[in-house]
Design a protein around this motif. Structure first.
Motif, PDB file in Angstrom:
ATOM      1  N   ASP A 271       0.830  -1.203   0.000  1.00  0.00           N
ATOM      2  CA  ASP A 271       0.000   0.000   0.000  1.00  0.00           C
ATOM      3  C   ASP A 271       0.862   1.249   0.000  1.00  0.00           C
ATOM      4  N   LYS A 272       1.915   1.245   0.804  1.00  0.00           N
ATOM      5  CA  LYS A 272       2.801   2.414   0.859  1.00  0.00           C
ATOM      6  C   LYS A 272       3.441   2.666  -0.499  1.00  0.00           C
ATOM      7  N   GLN A 273       3.821   1.583  -1.194  1.00  0.00           N
ATOM      8  CA  GLN A 273       4.428   1.757  -2.517  1.00  0.00           C
ATOM      9  C   GLN A 273       3.416   2.319  -3.506  1.00  0.00           C
ATOM     10  N   ASN A 274       2.183   1.820  -3.459  1.00  0.00           N
ATOM     11  CA  ASN A 274       1.140   2.322  -4.368  1.00  0.00           C
ATOM     12  C   ASN A 274       0.841   3.793  -4.098  1.00  0.00           C
ATOM     13  N   VAL A 275       0.725   4.144  -2.816  1.00  0.00           N
ATOM     14  CA  VAL A 275       0.470   5.537  -2.455  1.00  0.00           C
ATOM     15  C   VAL A 275       1.632   6.420  -2.877  1.00  0.00           C
ATOM     16  N   GLY A 276       2.851   5.922  -2.670  1.00  0.00           N
ATOM     17  CA  GLY A 276       4.021   6.703  -3.066  1.00  0.00           C
ATOM     18  C   GLY A 276       4.087   6.951  -4.551  1.00  0.00           C
ATOM     19  N   ASP A 277       3.736   5.919  -5.343  1.00  0.00           N
ATOM     20  CA  ASP A 277       3.742   6.079  -6.801  1.00  0.00           C
ATOM     21  C   ASP A 277       2.716   7.118  -7.247  1.00  0.00           C
ATOM     22  N   VAL A 278       1.518   7.042  -6.673  1.00  0.00           N
ATOM     23  CA  VAL A 278       0.476   8.008  -7.037  1.00  0.00           C
ATOM     24  C   VAL A 278       0.882   9.417  -6.635  1.00  0.00           C
ATOM     25  N   PHE A 279       1.424   9.544  -5.421  1.00  0.00           N
ATOM     26  CA  PHE A 279       1.832  10.871  -4.963  1.00  0.00           C
ATOM     27  C   PHE A 279       2.942  11.448  -5.826  1.00  0.00           C
ATOM     28  N   SER A 280       3.896  10.611  -6.223  1.00  0.00           N
ATOM     29  CA  SER A 280       4.971  11.095  -7.090  1.00  0.00           C
ATOM     30  C   SER A 280       4.424  11.555  -8.427  1.00  0.00           C
ATOM     31  N   ASP A 281       3.497  10.766  -8.978  1.00  0.00           N
ATOM     32  CA  ASP A 281       2.889  11.122 -10.262  1.00  0.00           C
ATOM     33  C   ASP A 281       2.137  12.444 -10.160  1.00  0.00           C
ATOM     34  N   VAL A 282       1.310  12.574  -9.109  1.00  0.00           N
ATOM     35  CA  VAL A 282       0.525  13.798  -8.930  1.00  0.00           C
ATOM     36  C   VAL A 282       1.438  14.999  -8.689  1.00  0.00           C
ATOM     37  N   SER A 283       2.495  14.808  -7.910  1.00  0.00           N
ATOM     38  CA  SER A 283       3.404  15.921  -7.616  1.00  0.00           C
ATOM     39  C   SER A 283       4.091  16.429  -8.869  1.00  0.00           C
ATOM     40  N   LEU A 284       4.554  15.512  -9.725  1.00  0.00           N
ATOM     41  CA  LEU A 284       5.225  15.929 -10.964  1.00  0.00           C
ATOM     42  C   LEU A 284       4.259  16.663 -11.888  1.00  0.00           C
ATOM     43  N   MET A 285       3.056  16.137 -12.016  1.00  0.00           N
ATOM     44  CA  MET A 285       2.075  16.796 -12.879  1.00  0.00           C
ATOM     45  C   MET A 285       1.699  18.171 -12.330  1.00  0.00           C
ATOM     46  N   SER A 286       1.543  18.257 -11.018  1.00  0.00           N
ATOM     47  CA  SER A 286       1.130  19.517 -10.397  1.00  0.00           C
ATOM     48  C   SER A 286       2.206  20.581 -10.536  1.00  0.00           C
ATOM     49  N   LEU A 287       3.446  20.163 -10.420  1.00  0.00           N
ATOM     50  CA  LEU A 287       4.536  21.128 -10.552  1.00  0.00           C
ATOM     51  C   LEU A 287       4.565  21.733 -11.945  1.00  0.00           C
ATOM     52  N   GLY A 288       4.214  20.937 -12.961  1.00  0.00           N
ATOM     53  CA  GLY A 288       4.216  21.451 -14.326  1.00  0.00           C
ATOM     54  C   GLY A 288       3.083  22.429 -14.596  1.00  0.00           C
ATOM     55  N   ILE A 289       1.957  22.260 -13.892  1.00  0.00           N
ATOM     56  CA  ILE A 289       0.807  23.143 -14.128  1.00  0.00           C
ATOM     57  C   ILE A 289       0.842  24.367 -13.223  1.00  0.00           C
ATOM     58  N   LEU A 290       1.787  24.433 -12.306  1.00  0.00           N
ATOM     59  CA  LEU A 290       1.822  25.525 -11.326  1.00  0.00           C
ATOM     60  C   LEU A 290       1.914  26.910 -11.974  1.00  0.00           C
ATOM     61  N   PRO A 291       2.729  27.125 -13.020  1.00  0.00           N
ATOM     62  CA  PRO A 291       2.729  28.455 -13.656  1.00  0.00           C
ATOM     63  C   PRO A 291       1.371  28.846 -14.241  1.00  0.00           C
ATOM     64  N   VAL A 292       0.644  27.866 -14.792  1.00  0.00           N
ATOM     65  CA  VAL A 292      -0.690  28.162 -15.325  1.00  0.00           C
ATOM     66  C   VAL A 292      -1.632  28.574 -14.200  1.00  0.00           C
ATOM     67  N   LEU A 293      -1.565  27.866 -13.073  1.00  0.00           N
ATOM     68  CA  LEU A 293      -2.408  28.217 -11.925  1.00  0.00           C
ATOM     69  C   LEU A 293      -2.061  29.602 -11.392  1.00  0.00           C
ATOM     70  N   CYS A 294      -0.780  29.935 -11.402  1.00  0.00           N
ATOM     71  CA  CYS A 294      -0.370  31.268 -10.943  1.00  0.00           C
ATOM     72  C   CYS A 294      -0.966  32.361 -11.829  1.00  0.00           C
ATOM     73  N   SER A 295      -1.016  32.108 -13.125  1.00  0.00           N
ATOM     74  CA  SER A 295      -1.606  33.107 -14.021  1.00  0.00           C
ATOM     75  C   SER A 295      -3.120  33.196 -13.832  1.00  0.00           C
ATOM     76  N   CYS A 296      -3.759  32.094 -13.454  1.00  0.00           N
ATOM     77  CA  CYS A 296      -5.210  32.107 -13.235  1.00  0.00           C
ATOM     78  C   CYS A 296      -5.593  32.909 -12.000  1.00  0.00           C
ATOM     79  N   VAL A 297      -4.647  33.087 -11.081  1.00  0.00           N
ATOM     80  CA  VAL A 297      -4.935  33.820  -9.848  1.00  0.00           C
ATOM     81  C   VAL A 297      -5.346  35.260 -10.156  1.00  0.00           C
ATOM     82  N   GLU A 298      -4.857  35.819 -11.252  1.00  0.00           N
ATOM     83  CA  GLU A 298      -5.166  37.199 -11.593  1.00  0.00           C
ATOM     84  C   GLU A 298      -6.512  37.355 -12.290  1.00  0.00           C
ATOM     85  N   ASN A 299      -7.189  36.247 -12.535  1.00  0.00           N
ATOM     86  CA  ASN A 299      -8.540  36.284 -13.107  1.00  0.00           C
ATOM     87  C   ASN A 299      -9.534  36.272 -11.947  1.00  0.00           C
ATOM     88  N   ASN A 300     -10.256  37.351 -11.753  1.00  0.00           N
ATOM     89  CA  ASN A 300     -11.134  37.475 -10.588  1.00  0.00           C
ATOM     90  C   ASN A 300     -12.195  36.386 -10.524  1.00  0.00           C
TER      91      ASN A 300
END
Length: 769
Positions: A271-300
């Motif tokens: 279970d720990k390995q499965n959770v770790g794999d999912v978390f690693s996948d989500v973290s990498l994807m989230s880091l790539g979308i972070l600049p887009v989310l930062c730009s969305c912050v300026e949209n009221n």
């Protein structure tokens, strides 16, 4: 007449030459040609006419794209068959056939979209009615297995990505595909919310983790594609973006909450390995979308959702060394902080402050807030908040006497305290920490009246004439009020570390803060001690009913701590409503369109119920919150006592006039008894099984409370020359031996028990001999 015929004849030959590839020269004939073509197109495109195709389904739209009948009449198709050029006739007939198919395709698309919306509406019912009870006169009996839900979500993710590819890099001028995508995203949101509301076994929930990752991957890819084609879909961009962000936020919250449960309950290596794999996948994807989310912050229109998503990523998925460089380059910190100054702060203040709290807990993030002028904007926000609160003598009487009705800004004051505390904690050792400390002290001094209110202990349950208060006048507490008190004392402890600066600013209220804290400590010791010594006796007058939907959900779950002593008993009696009644209250909250229940409504419902002890997760939360406040007050008083003892050592004599106020031994004994009895109870009941992480944290907290209270008792006895009473020595000796016996073999308590013994030997040396 002859001139008119010549002009029409010349125009005909010009148009015939245009068809054969010869351009009409600039001039009058070209302008007339363009006018006629435009007039013809306007008559063909029936966007403003409501005409029905008889052969189509009666539920389809009342309009279609091309009026082929009118086109045939305008062109005179029936005469074309007499022409010698059969190519023109074939081309015209083929064109009309294509236009007719386009009409049918458009109607079919509308039907598909309507069917999808209808399915979405049906599937939304179980979210708000989990038991499948009737909605009006319709009873929902359809049930779906976890496997079928997972297959639907997986297929839907694939369809969304396929639709996004069909949308293309230039968008869709008809807006049909964008509407279809929006409906698909709404359906995905319903499925994700449905999955979060269903009760699944641990095994099944572990199997759904890759599915959550697929949902997040789908949303992130869609967000990237959507931002690329933003200029081509100005009308539907924000609506689609808001829906995708909602799916992303719900999925992240679901993974984060389940991960906390797995960590609390323990996991196998697989279970720990499965959770770790999912978390690693989500973290990498989230880091790539972070600049887009930062730009969305300026949209009221999507700023709050974007901030909430970013806040969740910072809390549970990304390490500071990964997101901080992205933030320093892309995040509009000054713009976000400046939103606190606006009159519309009520709608976004909680989201902004929660995000600032996550940012302030990291040194680099705290520096970003400081350089963006956080305290300037926050002081303006605090002014708005003070006007909104308008504290009076009956509005707020401390964390255990919450009389005021719920307001929209409840919790914001404590959240602001938490942000200031985090900034002081992160930058206290930096050069920038000096400026932050000065700003924090200035803010604390401006809020001193509210700080004192947050520390007030309730009076005896009598009115001014000594008569008992009637039942409906009994005060009550809430988790929000307790958390605000915790934030206030935490900030007070951080600021008091710098004794010189603290006294320069807070000299006039330093003594009052200590006295108020001691009175609150006395109330905690007294109320908890009553239920510790006599479990059958009711708490005097305290009530703590769950108010928010999350609290009501926790009230539906059984207790994890399972202690029948101290404040665990007080809070269980204080929450005293039966679960069926709280289910009805929750439905009432949903009907009112809010996640907060008015205190007046809760009070009326509670009055109709018999007083019973309800040991739940919610009662555990309340009790733990009380003991966290207890530890913080003891820590603050210990800091004051240490500073006073240091002055005594330097001066060589005791100046009782300037010695700080400390609690009397009876208050400290009450806290010690609670800590010993509860810890002994928890460890004794778990001799044959592992102790849950939540229970371990409670035991550690109680032992720290016991150590601090013993240290203060040592200070009181040494300074005042008081000798411990023999009766107290005997009682404490019995309790301590029972504690040592119950905690044998518990490795997580070895360190705290050693530290505890070092204090006990100063007060009761005979116990350890």
């Amino acid at each position: 007449m002859e001139l008119h015929a010549l002009i029409v004849n010349d125009l005909y030959y010009h148009l015939q030459g245009e068809l054969e590839g010869r351009k009409i020269p600039p001039g009058s004939f070209q302008r007339v040609s363009e006018y006629l073509i435009k007039l013809e197109i306007d008559s063909i495109l029936q966007t403003d006419k409501h005409l029905r195709l008889k052969e189509l389904h009666p539920l389809c739209e009342d309009k279609y794209i091309y009026d082929t009948k009118a086109l045939e009449t305008e062109l005179g198709i029936e005469w074309w068959s007499h022409s010698d050029d059969k190519g023109f006739t074939a081309a015209a007939e083929k064109t009309l056939e294509i236009l007719s198919r386009a009409n049918k395709a458009s109607c079919l698309a509308d039907l598909q979209l309507n069917a999808l919306k209808a399915w979405m509406t049906v599937l939304a019912l179980p979210i708000f009615d989990k038991k499948g009870t009737k909605l009006g006169s319709i009873t929902l009996n359809a049930t779906f297995s976890e496997e079928s839900i997972g297959l639907c979500v997986e297929d839907l993710c694939n369809y969304i990505l396929a639709s996004m590819q069909l949308l293309g890099p230039l968008g869709d001028p008809t807006n049909y595909m964008l509407n279809f995508l929006f409906t698909q995203a709404q359906l995905l949101l319903i499925f994700v919310r449905w999955m979060s509301s269903r009760t699944m076994s641990t095994t099944n929930r572990m199997q759904t983790w890759p599915l959550y990752a697929k949902v997040i991957r789908t949303v992130i890819k869609s967000l990237r594609s959507l931002t690329d084609i933003k200029p081509f879909i100005p009308d539907g961009f924000e609506v689609m973006l808001r829906c995708l962000l909602a799916v992303l936020l719900t999925s992240l919250e679901l993974i984060h909450s389940q991960n906390k449960k797995y960590q609390a309950n323990g996991e196998s290596k697989t279970d720990k390995q499965n959770v770790g794999d999912v978390f690693s996948d989500v973290s990498l994807m989230s880091l790539g979308i972070l600049p887009v989310l930062c730009s969305c912050v300026e949209n009221n229109n999507v700023a709050n959702l974007s901030l909430a998503v970013i806040d969740m990523l910072l809390k549970g998925f990304l390490a500071p060394n990964t997101w901080l460089p992205v933030f320093q380059k892309h995040f509009p910190t000054q713009y976000v902080i400046g939103r606190l100054r606006h009159d519309s702060w009520r709608d976004s203040a909680a989201v902004i402050l929660n995000f600032c709290l996550s940012l302030a807990r990291v040194r680099g993030g705290a520096e970003m807030l400081q350089s963006a002028g956080f305290f300037s904007s926050f002081s303006t926000f605090s002014h708005f908040l003070r006007d909104e609160l308008s504290l009076g003598s009956r509005d707020r009487e401390g964390p255990f006497s919450v009389w005021h009705k719920d307001r929209q800004c409840d919790g914001l004051w404590g959240l602001g305290l938490a942000v200031v505390t985090a900034m002081v904690n992160s930058l206290g050792e930096n050069d920038a920490g000096v400026s932050v400390l000065d700003n924090a002290l200035t803010y604390f001094f401006s809020e001193k009246d509210y700080i004192l209110c947050a520390l007030y202990a309730p009076d005896l349950p009598t009115d001014a004439l000594g008569r008992k208060r009637t039942k409906h006048q009994r005060p009550q507490t809430s988790l929000v009020a307790l958390q605000e008190t915790e934030h206030a004392i935490t900030l007070m402890c951080h600021l008091a570390k710098n004794r010189v600066t603290w006294l320069n600013v807070m000299q006039d209220v330093d003594s009052e803060l200590r006295e108020t804290s001691i009175h609150l400590l006395a109330f905690i010791a007294r109320e908890g001690l009553i239920c510790t010594r006599d479990n059958t006796r009711e708490s005097m007058f305290l009530r703590c009913p769950p108010l928010q939907t999350e609290e009501i959900a926790a009230h539906e779950k059984p207790s994890i701590i399972n202690s029948k002593n101290g404040w665990f008993s007080v809070s269980a009696r204080g929450s005293m409503a039966k679960r069926k009644r709280w289910a009805a209250l929750q439905q009432t909250a949903l009907d009112l369109g809010t996640n907060i229940l008015p205190l007046s409504l809760v009070k009326g419902e509670v009055e109709s119920e018999s007083i019973t002890a309800s040991f739940t997760e919610y009662s555990d939360l309340v009790a733990v919150q009380v003991y966290r406040i207890t530890f913080l007050i003891l820590n603050f008083l210990c800091m004051q006592a240490q500073a006073a003892i240091k002055r005594v050592e330097e001066a060589g004599n005791i100046d009782l006039v300037h010695f700080p106020e400390l609690p009397v031994p009876e208050i400290l004994h009450g806290l010690q008894d609670q800590a010993v009895v509860i810890t002994t109870e928890l460890c004794s009941s778990r001799k044959q099984r592992p102790i849950e992480p939540q229970v371990q944290s409670v035991c550690l907290l109680l032992l720290r409370i016991m150590e601090k209270s013993l240290y203060l008792e040592v200070c009181v006895t040494r300074i005042c020359g008081v000798t411990p009473v023999s009766v107290r020595l005997d009682d404490f000796s019995k309790e301590y031996k029972a504690l040592i016996s119950a905690t044998q073999g518990q490795q997580f308590l070895e360190g705290p028990l050693k530290s505890l013994k070092r204090v006990i030997v100063l007060l009761y040396p005979s116990i350890l001999t």
